[in-house]
Design an enzyme around this catalytic site. Structure first.
Site, PDB file in Angstrom:
ATOM      1  N   TYR A  33       6.336   8.855 -13.173  1.00 15.26           N
ATOM      2  CA  TYR A  33       7.715   9.325 -13.168  1.00 15.26           C
ATOM      3  C   TYR A  33       8.679   8.158 -13.118  1.00 15.26           C
ATOM      4  O   TYR A  33       8.268   7.016 -12.868  1.00 15.26           O
ATOM      5  CB  TYR A  33       7.973  10.294 -11.999  1.00 15.26           C
ATOM      6  CG  TYR A  33       8.060   9.642 -10.635  1.00 15.26           C
ATOM      7  CD1 TYR A  33       6.925   9.134 -10.010  1.00 15.26           C
ATOM      8  CD2 TYR A  33       9.271   9.532  -9.975  1.00 15.26           C
ATOM      9  CE1 TYR A  33       7.015   8.551  -8.763  1.00 15.26           C
ATOM     10  CE2 TYR A  33       9.362   8.941  -8.719  1.00 15.26           C
ATOM     11  CZ  TYR A  33       8.241   8.451  -8.118  1.00 15.26           C
ATOM     12  OH  TYR A  33       8.314   7.866  -6.889  1.00 15.26           O
ATOM     13  N   LYS A 149       4.130   3.615 -11.043  1.00 14.74           N
ATOM     14  CA  LYS A 149       4.979   4.662 -10.438  1.00 14.74           C
ATOM     15  C   LYS A 149       4.358   6.025 -10.743  1.00 14.74           C
ATOM     16  O   LYS A 149       4.814   6.760 -11.624  1.00 14.74           O
ATOM     17  CB  LYS A 149       6.415   4.529 -10.972  1.00 14.74           C
ATOM     18  CG  LYS A 149       7.449   5.228 -10.099  1.00 14.74           C
ATOM     19  CD  LYS A 149       8.844   4.786 -10.449  1.00 14.74           C
ATOM     20  CE  LYS A 149       9.921   5.634  -9.830  1.00 14.74           C
ATOM     21  NZ  LYS A 149      10.044   5.539  -8.371  1.00 14.74           N
ATOM     22  N   GLU A 182       6.656  -1.955   1.764  1.00 16.24           N
ATOM     23  CA  GLU A 182       7.892  -1.347   1.258  1.00 16.24           C
ATOM     24  C   GLU A 182       8.073  -0.008   1.957  1.00 16.24           C
ATOM     25  O   GLU A 182       7.250   0.384   2.795  1.00 16.24           O
ATOM     26  CB  GLU A 182       7.828  -1.149  -0.264  1.00 16.24           C
ATOM     27  CG  GLU A 182       6.714  -0.215  -0.686  1.00 16.24           C
ATOM     28  CD  GLU A 182       6.600  -0.042  -2.193  1.00 16.24           C
ATOM     29  OE1 GLU A 182       7.558  -0.303  -2.938  1.00 16.24           O
ATOM     30  OE2 GLU A 182       5.513   0.398  -2.627  1.00 16.24           O
TER      31      GLU A 182
HETATM   32  N1  PLP Z   1       9.145   1.617  -3.839  1.00 18.40           N
HETATM   33  C1  PLP Z   1       8.802   2.906  -3.895  1.00 18.40           C
HETATM   34  C2  PLP Z   1       7.508   3.347  -3.278  1.00 18.40           C
HETATM   35  C3  PLP Z   1       9.638   3.841  -4.541  1.00 18.40           C
HETATM   36  O1  PLP Z   1       9.269   5.142  -4.605  1.00 18.40           O
HETATM   37  C4  PLP Z   1      10.853   3.387  -5.095  1.00 18.40           C
HETATM   38  C5  PLP Z   1      11.750   4.317  -5.774  1.00 18.40           C
HETATM   39  O2  PLP Z   1      11.510   5.495  -5.902  1.00 18.40           O
HETATM   40  C6  PLP Z   1      11.179   2.035  -4.993  1.00 18.40           C
HETATM   41  C7  PLP Z   1      10.301   1.165  -4.366  1.00 18.40           C
HETATM   42  C8  PLP Z   1      12.461   1.508  -5.565  1.00 18.40           C
HETATM   43  O3  PLP Z   1      12.410   1.458  -6.974  1.00 18.40           O
HETATM   44  P1  PLP Z   1      13.714   1.596  -7.855  1.00 18.40           P
HETATM   45  O4  PLP Z   1      14.676   0.561  -7.348  1.00 18.40           O
HETATM   46  O5  PLP Z   1      13.252   1.321  -9.222  1.00 18.40           O
HETATM   47  O6  PLP Z   1      14.234   2.983  -7.655  1.00 18.40           O
END
Ligand code: PLP
Length: 285
Positions: A33, A149, A182
């Site tokens: 996604y 993702k 994270e």
């Molecule tokens: N890390 C995880 C696990 C996430 O689900 C997301 C965003 O959904 C991010 C980091 C941040 O990514 P982005 O800045 O591309 O939204």
């Protein structure tokens, strides 16, 4: 106004929109996604989100469902039909529909494509950013391929719920070495007392956030010092500031971690500046 979703070639009322029960996204979390922020009805950082989406598909050996230009038209159309001024657009692509069997379908099936969009409350988000959020830490329990993702988000769901149950907003994972990776749906950052902005490298243990990548450009332009390295919860407890980044929150200041007030317990100045400057550096299509 009823919300509209795109499902495999059709724009439908969200309440009627559905995928087949044998969709592999539904049965195996066999899909990926992306989430893009919408500002003024336009997608933020679309090219970078699409590049990451294509990489996720390649890593999972899922075919490209349609040309990028067509996908862009579909995503813009979903934003338009839902009359989103400020919000997010969500794209999900699964390997497709096939009789349940763990191995890939043979012959290959067409990937399923779903797009939805929703408005977010800008004033409410801003109010949250002015208060700052509370974070807890929790043991990393995800698979090692968090760089992809995927919709396989059960650990993230449980971590977020653990945060809620403890009166916090987000959970930061801590790996076996004792370092923060994270958040359940965001990248994690701290600012040291001497003004260095620290976040883990994208080489392992995290999703390479698009917001994170843009923020690195913002930091350069603001002549702030970036350190891409590991940090522990203990270093974070004693940091001057902390914040998280994601497409739906941009920069969200963190004011407490595991009950320890960060800095003076209020959103930090650098996080506030990064939040204010972000969209000057993002690509708006
Ligand atoms: N890390 C995880 C696990 C996430 O689900 C997301 C965003 O959904 C991010 C980091 C941040 O990514 P982005 O800045 O591309 O939204």
């Amino acid at each position: 106004m009823s919300r509209i979703a795109y499902v495999n070639g059709h724009y439908q009322n969200l309440r009627d929109a559905a995928v087949n029960v044998e969709d592999r996204g539904y049965q195996f979390a066999d899909g990926i996604y992306e989430v893009c922020e919408i500002i003024g009805g336009r997608m933020v950082d679309f090219p970078r989100h699409m590049a990451r989406m294509q990489r996720s598909l390649r890593e999972l050996r899922i075919a490209e469902a349609m040309p990028l230009a067509s996908l862009k038209i579909v995503m813009e159309e979903v934003v338009r039909r839902n009359r989103i001024d400020y919000g997010i657009v969500y794209l999900q692509i699964s390997r497709g529909v096939a009789h349940r069997d763990h191995g890939f379908p043979s012959p290959e099936v067409k990937p399923s494509v779903v797009v939805t969009a929703k408005s977010l409350n800008l004033a409410k988000n801003q109010a949250t950013a002015e208060r700052g959020i509370k974070v807890i830490t929790t043991a990393e329990n995800r698979w090692p391929r968090v760089d992809i993702k995927t919709v396989c988000l059960l650990p993230n769901v449980l971590a977020r719920q653990e945060a809620r149950d403890k009166g916090a907003y987000e959970a930061w994972y801590v790996d076996a070495g004792g370092f923060v990776t994270e958040g359940a749906s965001c990248n994690a950052w701290i600012v040291t007392k001497d003004g260095k902005v620290v976040t883990r490298t994208a080489a392992s243990g995290i999703l390479a956030g698009i917001t994170r990548a843009v923020l690195i450009n913002v930091l350069e332009a603001m002549q702030l010092k970036l350190e891409e390295r590991n940090f522990t919860p203990d270093e974070a407890y004693h940091a001057a500031e902390a914040f998280v980044s994601s497409a739906s929150q941009i920069v969200m200041p963190v004011v407490s971690i595991d009950g320890h007030a960060i800095g003076d317990g209020k959103p930090g100045g650098i996080a506030k500046r990064l939040r204010a400057e972000f969209h000057r550096f993002a690509a708006i299509s």
